[in-house]
Scaffold this active site. Structure first.
Site, mmCIF file in Angstrom:
data_model
loop_
_atom_site.group_PDB
_atom_site.id
_atom_site.type_symbol
_atom_site.label_atom_id
_atom_site.label_comp_id
_atom_site.label_asym_id
_atom_site.label_seq_id
_atom_site.Cartn_x
_atom_site.Cartn_y
_atom_site.Cartn_z
ATOM 1 N N HIS A 72 -38.017 23.061 -15.470
ATOM 2 C CA HIS A 72 -38.116 22.006 -16.500
ATOM 3 C C HIS A 72 -37.282 22.652 -17.668
ATOM 4 O O HIS A 72 -37.452 22.352 -18.944
ATOM 5 C CB HIS A 72 -39.560 21.781 -17.167
ATOM 6 C CG HIS A 72 -40.348 21.832 -15.957
ATOM 7 N ND1 HIS A 72 -40.636 20.377 -15.520
ATOM 8 C CD2 HIS A 72 -41.193 22.417 -15.182
ATOM 9 C CE1 HIS A 72 -41.388 20.426 -14.657
ATOM 10 N NE2 HIS A 72 -41.978 21.562 -14.246
ATOM 11 N N ASN A 77 -14.493 26.045 -25.662
ATOM 12 C CA ASN A 77 -15.167 25.182 -24.787
ATOM 13 C C ASN A 77 -15.000 25.037 -23.371
ATOM 14 O O ASN A 77 -14.043 25.367 -22.885
ATOM 15 C CB ASN A 77 -15.081 23.203 -25.473
ATOM 16 C CG ASN A 77 -14.876 23.078 -26.600
ATOM 17 O OD1 ASN A 77 -16.120 23.708 -27.264
ATOM 18 N ND2 ASN A 77 -14.154 22.454 -27.409
ATOM 19 N N SER A 88 0.788 -1.214 0.085
ATOM 20 C CA SER A 88 -0.014 0.070 -0.054
ATOM 21 C C SER A 88 0.824 1.308 -0.008
ATOM 22 O O SER A 88 0.444 2.395 0.054
ATOM 23 C CB SER A 88 -0.940 -0.026 1.277
ATOM 24 O OG SER A 88 -0.296 -0.140 2.397
ATOM 25 N N GLU A 113 -16.991 21.279 -17.762
ATOM 26 C CA GLU A 113 -17.480 19.801 -18.135
ATOM 27 C C GLU A 113 -16.559 18.790 -17.392
ATOM 28 O O GLU A 113 -17.286 17.719 -16.785
ATOM 29 C CB GLU A 113 -17.234 19.620 -19.551
ATOM 30 C CG GLU A 113 -17.988 20.511 -20.472
ATOM 31 C CD GLU A 113 -17.525 20.158 -21.968
ATOM 32 O OE1 GLU A 113 -18.019 19.631 -22.700
ATOM 33 O OE2 GLU A 113 -16.639 21.180 -22.351
ATOM 34 N N SER A 115 -11.140 23.724 -30.243
ATOM 35 C CA SER A 115 -11.013 22.349 -30.950
ATOM 36 C C SER A 115 -9.905 22.182 -32.038
ATOM 37 O O SER A 115 -9.519 22.976 -32.589
ATOM 38 C CB SER A 115 -12.462 22.335 -31.565
ATOM 39 O OG SER A 115 -12.372 21.471 -32.633
ATOM 40 N N LYS A 165 -8.211 3.618 1.281
ATOM 41 C CA LYS A 165 -7.451 4.681 0.946
ATOM 42 C C LYS A 165 -7.429 5.331 -0.417
ATOM 43 O O LYS A 165 -7.630 6.361 -0.816
ATOM 44 C CB LYS A 165 -6.080 4.762 1.436
ATOM 45 C CG LYS A 165 -5.872 4.718 2.929
ATOM 46 C CD LYS A 165 -4.292 4.153 3.284
ATOM 47 C CE LYS A 165 -4.769 3.390 4.687
ATOM 48 N NZ LYS A 165 -5.335 1.777 4.453
ATOM 49 N N LYS A 205 -14.239 27.139 -31.952
ATOM 50 C CA LYS A 205 -14.821 26.599 -30.888
ATOM 51 C C LYS A 205 -14.167 27.059 -29.786
ATOM 52 O O LYS A 205 -12.847 27.483 -29.504
ATOM 53 C CB LYS A 205 -14.624 25.235 -30.968
ATOM 54 C CG LYS A 205 -15.729 24.366 -31.820
ATOM 55 C CD LYS A 205 -17.055 24.452 -31.168
ATOM 56 C CE LYS A 205 -17.363 23.793 -30.043
ATOM 57 N NZ LYS A 205 -17.646 22.392 -30.371
HETATM 58 N N1 ARG Z 1 -1.283 -1.661 5.200
HETATM 59 C C1 ARG Z 1 -2.331 -1.767 6.128
HETATM 60 C C2 ARG Z 1 -3.474 -0.936 5.747
HETATM 61 O O1 ARG Z 1 -3.504 0.028 4.965
HETATM 62 C C3 ARG Z 1 -1.678 -1.417 7.315
HETATM 63 C C4 ARG Z 1 -2.415 -2.203 8.556
HETATM 64 C C5 ARG Z 1 -2.219 -3.686 8.341
HETATM 65 N N2 ARG Z 1 -2.427 -4.534 9.385
HETATM 66 C C6 ARG Z 1 -2.383 -5.704 9.281
HETATM 67 N N3 ARG Z 1 -2.849 -6.470 10.160
HETATM 68 N N4 ARG Z 1 -1.910 -6.210 8.416
HETATM 69 O O2 ARG Z 1 -4.604 -1.197 6.290
#
Ligand code: ARG
Length: 456
Positions: free
Chosen positions: A155, A284, A22, A289, A276, A324, A282
């Site tokens: 409307h 835009n 992550s 948008e 365009s 996240k 044009k």
């Molecule tokens: N990378 C994990 C997350 O974003 C952190 C928590 C991980 N906890 C675990 N027990 N593996 O959720």
């Protein structure tokens, strides 16, 4: 070095490491992770769980790690999974056993819950400030043309005349509720989860209130299992941002219509438009948008977060790592809109003459005639019917409502007097709407004053 090494004899395969990382999206939590860790070690030392000298060394090193990350000096590696492990492992590499004391009485489960709350708190403050700027830009443009009259629509058909300022101020109200919703979310975010451990708290004599005070939270969470398992605070923030997007998207639709050749009510500054590649003439309205388009993602993120959480047994499940991506995307998207929208509003030019010309259709004042009859004691439904018959008469005789003589008007409206012939003036129509919340000149001037003071 993997930090949970003891139980494992084999290290992860590359595909797995890449699958489960992550760090690519949680690295932005570094500042809040360090802030939380510093509060945690301060408390650990105060409770004699670790020596004061160790706490001091850890805090100094965490500050260095923060600088290092800010200068681009940390190498992010999938093997270290997330930002929490990158920071802790850098700390342990530098301090050895002293660094290895940081994670006492803590799990990444309560740590990540803390980090997201700390991060969201700041993000919300920034978003609210952005929404206030947005409101200011709208109020300024409204104040620049306080008497410009335009047709109001239902409307998307001409309905009744309104002040252009009244129309813009409608969005100021919507944005105000968006800001309120975010600050309401902030109350539930501002609760301190650390000390919940993996799920069941800790056997060590920690002082959660101290961490809470150090980090300026309102209170500590009451249930460790809830604290590591739920993400409702993130979901409601994303939902509040989806609502904000919905409002911006409606404004965008108005802006797009208004800047079309058919309407011609406003012209956007060149800097906020593109041309365009094919058609040389044009121009835009891309910002409007794209804001409308990005709102789709704001909606999708809420659905993703709700779906992510719906099937999870208590407490933490690895699925939660996926929270996240949509959450940050919503924050980034809202922020991106807030970066470009206020200056686009501030620089648009308003064609009050064109609006006034479109508002001169006497049919826009048909309701005023019916209401005049109500003043004379005619029941509204009867009045509505009589004015409707007048409209029909006009269509049959190929005339506008303000082209009939009094005698002609009296065919369908026997009560009509010379005064009735003056009701087809848009300025008079606006002036008569001095009801609270109405589009009367005085009302709108009062609203402009209210908002410019409130947003000062
Ligand atoms: N990378 C994990 C997350 O974003 C952190 C928590 C991980 N906890 C675990 N027990 N593996 O959720």
């Amino acid at each position: 070095m993997a930090l949970w090494g003891g139980r494992f004899s084999e290290t992860g395969r590359a595909e797995l490491t890449e699958f489960s990382e992550s760090i690519s999206f949680d690295q932005r939590l570094y500042r809040h992770d360090i802030l939380g860790s510093k509060a945690h070690v301060t408390m650990l030392a105060a409770q004699n769980i670790i020596p004061q000298s160790t706490a001091d060394a850890i805090k100094a090193k965490l500050d260095e790690i923060k600088d290092m990350i800010e200068q681009g000096g940390m190498e992010f590696k999938f093997e270290l999974e997330d930002i929490h492990m990158h920071i802790e492992s850098t700390l342990i590499d530098a301090l050895g056993d002293e660094g290895a004391r940081l994670h006492s009485a803590r799990s990444r489960n309560d740590q990540v819950a803390l980090d997201i709350r700390l991060y969201l708190r700041d993000a919300i403050d920034e978003l609210i400030a952005g929404i206030r700027e947005f409101q200011k830009a709208l109020v300024d443009r409204a104040a620049a043309e306080p008497r410009a009259i335009m047709p109001g629509f239902t409307h998307l058909q001409h309905a009744q005349v309104v002040l252009f300022a009244h129309h813009l101020l409608a969005y100021v109200e919507m944005l105000d509720r968006d800001a309120e919703r975010l600050s309401d979310c902030r109350k539930r975010i501002n609760v301190m989860p650390l000390g919940s451990g993996a799920l069941a708290g800790s056997t060590l004599p920690i002082d959660r209130q101290k961490v809470c005070d150090l980090l300026n939270f309102d209170r500590v969470t009451r249930n460790s299992m809830d604290a590591v398992a739920d993400r409702d605070f993130a979901i409601e923030t994303a939902a509040a941002l989806a609502m904000f997007g919905m409002h911006v998207s409606r404004l965008s639709e108005d802006i797009i219509l208004w800047s079309s050749q058919e309407f011609g009510f406003i012209e956007l500054a060149d800097a906020f438009c593109t041309g365009s590649s094919l058609m040389p003439q044009k121009k835009n309205p891309d910002v409007a948008e794209l804001s409308r388009g990005k709102t789709a993602r704001l909606y999708g993120n809420v659905t993703a977060l709700l779906t992510l959480c719906k099937g999870l047994p208590l407490t933490y499940n690895r699925d939660l790592q996926e929270d996240k991506i949509p959450l940050f995307d919503s924050l980034d998207t809202a922020k991106a809109i807030l970066n470009v929208y206020p200056p686009m509003i501030a620089t648009m030019s308003i064609n009050a003459d064109r609006m006034r010309a479109m508002a001169s259709d006497p049919a826009l004042m048909a309701t005023d005639v019916a209401e005049k009859l109500v003043e004379l004691g005619v029941p509204f439904r009867t009045a509505h019917h009589r004015v409707g018959s007048l409209v029909k008469y006009c269509r049959e005789h190929n005339k506008q409502l303000d082209e009939v003589t009094l005698e002609e008007m009296q065919i369908t409206i026997p009560e009509a007097t010379a005064e009735f012939l003056e009701l087809f003036d848009p300025e008079i129509s606006v002036a008569k709407r001095e009801i609270v919340g109405g589009t009367g000149y005085g009302q709108v001037a009062g609203q402009l004053k209210f908002w410019s003071e409130k947003l000062k």
